[in-house]
Write a protein that holds these residues in place. Sequence first.
Motif, PDB file in Angstrom:
ATOM      1  N   ALA A  17      19.902  15.949  48.127  1.00  0.00           N
ATOM      2  CA  ALA A  17      20.811  16.007  46.985  1.00  0.00           C
ATOM      3  C   ALA A  17      20.706  14.671  46.262  1.00  0.00           C
ATOM      4  O   ALA A  17      21.060  13.632  46.807  1.00  0.00           O
ATOM      5  N   SER A  42      20.946  17.440  52.304  1.00  0.00           N
ATOM      6  CA  SER A  42      21.546  18.726  51.959  1.00  0.00           C
ATOM      7  C   SER A  42      20.806  19.820  52.722  1.00  0.00           C
ATOM      8  O   SER A  42      19.654  19.652  53.114  1.00  0.00           O
ATOM      9  N   THR A  49      26.956  14.819  58.523  1.00  0.00           N
ATOM     10  CA  THR A  49      25.750  15.637  58.623  1.00  0.00           C
ATOM     11  C   THR A  49      24.830  14.999  59.656  1.00  0.00           C
ATOM     12  O   THR A  49      25.083  13.900  60.144  1.00  0.00           O
ATOM     13  N   SER A  76      26.594  23.440  54.115  1.00  0.00           N
ATOM     14  CA  SER A  76      26.403  21.994  54.023  1.00  0.00           C
ATOM     15  C   SER A  76      26.042  21.538  52.621  1.00  0.00           C
ATOM     16  O   SER A  76      26.326  20.401  52.231  1.00  0.00           O
ATOM     17  N   ALA A  77      25.406  22.406  51.851  1.00  0.00           N
ATOM     18  CA  ALA A  77      25.015  22.041  50.486  1.00  0.00           C
ATOM     19  C   ALA A  77      26.221  21.746  49.607  1.00  0.00           C
ATOM     20  O   ALA A  77      26.105  21.043  48.600  1.00  0.00           O
ATOM     21  N   ALA A  92      27.440  17.798  50.318  1.00  0.00           N
ATOM     22  CA  ALA A  92      26.427  16.745  50.366  1.00  0.00           C
ATOM     23  C   ALA A  92      26.945  15.417  49.837  1.00  0.00           C
ATOM     24  O   ALA A  92      26.598  14.360  50.352  1.00  0.00           O
ATOM     25  N   GLN A 152      22.306  24.591  43.846  1.00  0.00           N
ATOM     26  CA  GLN A 152      23.565  23.851  43.888  1.00  0.00           C
ATOM     27  C   GLN A 152      23.671  22.778  42.814  1.00  0.00           C
ATOM     28  O   GLN A 152      24.747  22.478  42.332  1.00  0.00           O
TER      29      GLN A 152
END
Length: 419
Positions: free
Chosen positions: A361, A202, A351, A258-259, A262, A69
């Motif tokens: 991240a 992340s 998160t 979710s990445a 972040a 990512q």
Amino acid sequence: MQNTKTIVVIGGGPSGMMAASTAARENTNSRVILIEKNSILAKKMSITGGGRCNITNICDTETLIKKIQRNPKFLYSSLYTFTSEMIIDILKNTGLDIKVEDNGRVFPVSNNSKDVIGSFKQYLNLKNIDILLNTNVKDILKTTDNKFIIKIENEKINKEIKSDCVIISTGGLSAKVTGSTGDGYRFAKKLGHSLTENFYPSVVPLKIKEKFTSDLQGISFKNVYVKMFLDNKKIFEDNGDIIFTHFGVSGPVILRASAHIAKKLNTTPKIYIDFFPNEKSFDIFLLDIFKNNINKNLKTVLEGITTQRLVEVMFIKEKVDLNLKIRDITKETRLTVVNFFKNLELTVVDTMGFNPAIATAGGVLVKEVNPSNMESKIVNGLYFTGEVLDVDAYTGGYNLQIAFSTGYVAGLSAARSIL
């Protein structure tokens, strides 16, 4: 032994173990010191893959790079230098039996991460490697003669180690319970490196606003289709497994999603779940089922194709009368059912933070690190590996492969620099 060169590796996780073992093999006349703050090596690695350890992924390198990512181009050299086949060969040569599961994920046949760690310990069993456990690195200083002074302490010693090279493999902030407290960031900054402005969890479970998700706690669904939108723009879509929790959602497809958020939780992401992705026209699918069950009630029919609790959640959310006979259901009611199962909307509020996160991240800015050897562009003899850098990838063995590859390249380069 007076002229023996020394390499210090800080951090006994996957990238640190790989860096130490590679350096020791490449330069057998050197002394390699591996320093770990925990009482065991690879504490975080022991909980990866649900305790099974997703070692790597057998996809080709180009595919792997697409799973990264942040700053994928920075990792080209290291990932092509040390591939997934190479880590598999190393572990197989120690006697570890390997298996490949869905989506190319690689695990030990035993499904026990301790066996993977045991293989690494065997690979680290070299005469020129000293392993210091329960040892904190308090400071790293650069000397006027281009060496390093590493100040360490534990229950038995409080001293300084002089080293020719230092490899920082301390990880990031994810899974804090395993000792990931951001030490590497502190060392990097003091030695003149820049860090990202912020750090974010992340590959992490997500908190959901809708309270009905808690009614599904513990229930998992295979191969659902998930879309994520941010400011009405689709930023992610993929198939995968999902599990509902007391706080929201988790599972492989959610961790991947979710990445993408972040660093973007100042807005409200939306998730849409399709529980029947193989049924492109779920309405026609339902009509066929309804025709054969016209005298049954809606609850009975729906529980025949999905879980009872999901049906009950639909009742809570949509106020559909589950006791209706199929023959009495209106088109409007049927389309409400279709929309629920094909397009369930969830609102992401946060998160679950760094403790359950797989990756961080943020980190050391990669523009200040040479991608071909992981050496600092600012301080000669200083190297960075793994999660301490501003790189992270999806779950599926990709982050561990980044750790192995960067660790290998750093260890090789450090060892050759002092030959």
